[in-house]
Write a protein that holds these residues in place. Structure first.
Motif, PDB file in Angstrom:
ATOM      1  N   TYR A  24       0.829  -1.212   0.000  1.00 30.32           N
ATOM      2  CA  TYR A  24       0.000   0.000   0.000  1.00 30.32           C
ATOM      3  C   TYR A  24       0.861   1.259   0.000  1.00 30.32           C
ATOM      4  O   TYR A  24       0.370   2.356  -0.229  1.00 30.32           O
ATOM      5  CB  TYR A  24      -0.936   0.008   1.210  1.00 30.32           C
ATOM      6  CG  TYR A  24      -0.252   0.229   2.548  1.00 30.32           C
ATOM      7  CD1 TYR A  24      -0.199   1.495   3.111  1.00 30.32           C
ATOM      8  CD2 TYR A  24       0.343  -0.827   3.239  1.00 30.32           C
ATOM      9  CE1 TYR A  24       0.444   1.710   4.331  1.00 30.32           C
ATOM     10  CE2 TYR A  24       0.966  -0.627   4.449  1.00 30.32           C
ATOM     11  CZ  TYR A  24       1.005   0.651   4.993  1.00 30.32           C
ATOM     12  OH  TYR A  24       1.645   0.852   6.194  1.00 30.32           O
ATOM     13  N   HIS A  33      -6.817   5.480   4.558  1.00 30.84           N
ATOM     14  CA  HIS A  33      -8.087   5.387   3.833  1.00 30.84           C
ATOM     15  C   HIS A  33      -9.236   6.019   4.621  1.00 30.84           C
ATOM     16  O   HIS A  33     -10.332   6.188   4.095  1.00 30.84           O
ATOM     17  CB  HIS A  33      -8.432   3.924   3.541  1.00 30.84           C
ATOM     18  CG  HIS A  33      -7.454   3.257   2.619  1.00 30.84           C
ATOM     19  ND1 HIS A  33      -7.590   1.949   2.196  1.00 30.84           N
ATOM     20  CD2 HIS A  33      -6.307   3.709   2.040  1.00 30.84           C
ATOM     21  CE1 HIS A  33      -6.588   1.626   1.402  1.00 30.84           C
ATOM     22  NE2 HIS A  33      -5.803   2.675   1.296  1.00 30.84           N
ATOM     23  N   TYR A  34      -8.973   6.342   5.885  1.00 27.70           N
ATOM     24  CA  TYR A  34     -10.011   6.895   6.765  1.00 27.70           C
ATOM     25  C   TYR A  34      -9.711   8.334   7.184  1.00 27.70           C
ATOM     26  O   TYR A  34     -10.383   8.868   8.064  1.00 27.70           O
ATOM     27  CB  TYR A  34     -10.148   6.035   8.030  1.00 27.70           C
ATOM     28  CG  TYR A  34     -10.676   4.641   7.775  1.00 27.70           C
ATOM     29  CD1 TYR A  34     -12.032   4.337   7.922  1.00 27.70           C
ATOM     30  CD2 TYR A  34      -9.823   3.610   7.389  1.00 27.70           C
ATOM     31  CE1 TYR A  34     -12.517   3.060   7.701  1.00 27.70           C
ATOM     32  CE2 TYR A  34     -10.291   2.330   7.163  1.00 27.70           C
ATOM     33  CZ  TYR A  34     -11.639   2.062   7.320  1.00 27.70           C
ATOM     34  OH  TYR A  34     -12.115   0.790   7.104  1.00 27.70           O
TER      35      TYR A  34
END
Length: 345
Positions: free
Chosen positions: A70, A288-289
């Protein structure tokens, strides 16, 4: 300041890709680099002076050559990158001006040019220590918040287990669990850390996993009726011991697996319990948050200011101290969130 004026810019670089445990010698200090303290005309970048740097376990993965992760590997011969707090020296971006304080991804060096300033968070509240933006008010805080509340959806009265519980993330998960009305137990690797968990962070119970011959039996002792939520930071033998102790419909938030970052990890034999106990195990990447950061800040800032949450940092002084601080994470040398002070203003 003229366009040509330059200053020395000490840097910590990655010498080469790392196999096994990282060593301080893998991250030499370079003193020959220079940098201009103003940006070229038309630049959209931001030039910052780094104040505080964060040492985090995920950085180990970036020290190896890997594809499909990632986040990209570090580049040998270039400065190590990590999260940090910095002050804007010059800006070509509309959202930032000289003097702004920010946190986000930066270089392990005195000054950095941030070519993607849209990834930076502007620091609005300076009533707390700026170093908190490497921890409770930064990525580790968001990690605890997302992993516990969003992934695990705790209910009052549930039983929560946190491994690596005295670290940057674990100490917050335990306190969030108590605020949610849960019973919480944490594990750590020294008596000092176990005492912190019980006496400073308010865990109901805590134990030194290094003193337990049988981790599965130890967890059965602390959770006779089973575990509803496991906040996973360790992997390997710990995960294997947790799975038989999970209750039906339990949730496991897979935040990290530090036992497996440097060596080939132990195999996990008890995965069958995920099926038979209807467990849900979910990994997550906190970035991602990040859209939830304002919501998190609304929750956490009052708790800090009211003294309902505490946060312990392990602070070392000087950029040259950063390699030893990062290496120390993997032997549990740090007590609390590991922070490196590069400059205080």
């Amino acid at each position: 300041m003229t366009q040509m004026e330059q200053v020395h810019n000490k840097q910590i670089i990655l010498k080469d890709y790392v196999n096994g445990f990282p060593k301080e010698s893998d991250m030499p200090l370079i003193t020959s680099s220079t940098i201009r303290l103003n940006l070229p005309e038309g630049s959209n970048a931001v030039l910052v002076k780094n104040l505080y740097l964060s040492c985090d376990p995920y950085m180990r993965g970036r020290m190896s050559e890997s594809k499909g992760s990632y986040i990209d590997s570090f580049t040998p011969g270039s400065p190590i990158e990590g999260l940090g707090v910095a002050k804007v020296i010059d800006s070509g971006h509309l959202n930032f001006k000289k003097g702004d304080l920010v946190w986000g991804m930066t270089g392990w060096e005195e000054y950095s040019i941030i070519n993607a300033p849209e990834t930076l968070f502007k620091i609005q509240d300076t009533d707390v220590s700026l170093s908190y933006y490497t921890g409770i008010l930064g990525m580790p805080g968001m990690t605890a918040y997302v992993g516990f509340y969003e992934i695990c959806a705790p209910k009052k009265g549930e039983c929560v287990y946190v491994s690596a519980a005295s670290g940057a993330v674990g100490q917050l998960v335990g306190q969030f669990a108590k605020l949610s009305g849960c019973y919480v137990v944490g594990s750590a690797g020294t008596k000092e850390k176990v005492d912190l968990l019980k006496n400073k962070f308010g865990f109901d119970e805590a134990f030194n996993y290094k003193e337990e011959q049988d981790l599965e039996a130890a967890l059965k002792r602390y959770f006779p009726n089973g575990i509803d939520i496991y906040f996973e930071n360790v992997g390997g033998k710990m995960l294997d011991a947790v799975l038989p102790n999970m209750r039906f419909n339990g949730r496991i938030s897979a935040c990290g697996m530090i036992s497996q970052y440097n060596v080939q990890g132990d195999g996990v034999r008890n995965l069958g319990h995920i099926v038979t106990k209807l467990l849900r195990m979910q990994g997550f990447i906190v970035s991602h948050y990040y859209h939830m950061y304002p919501k998190y800040m609304e929750m956490i800032m009052p708790l800090i200011k009211q003294g309902k949450i505490c946060y312990i940092e392990d602070v070392v002084e000087g950029l040259e101290s950063a390699p030893a601080a990062l290496v120390g994470l993997f032997s549990g040398r740090n007590v609390g969130k590991q922070v490196v002070v590069v400059a205080r203003d």
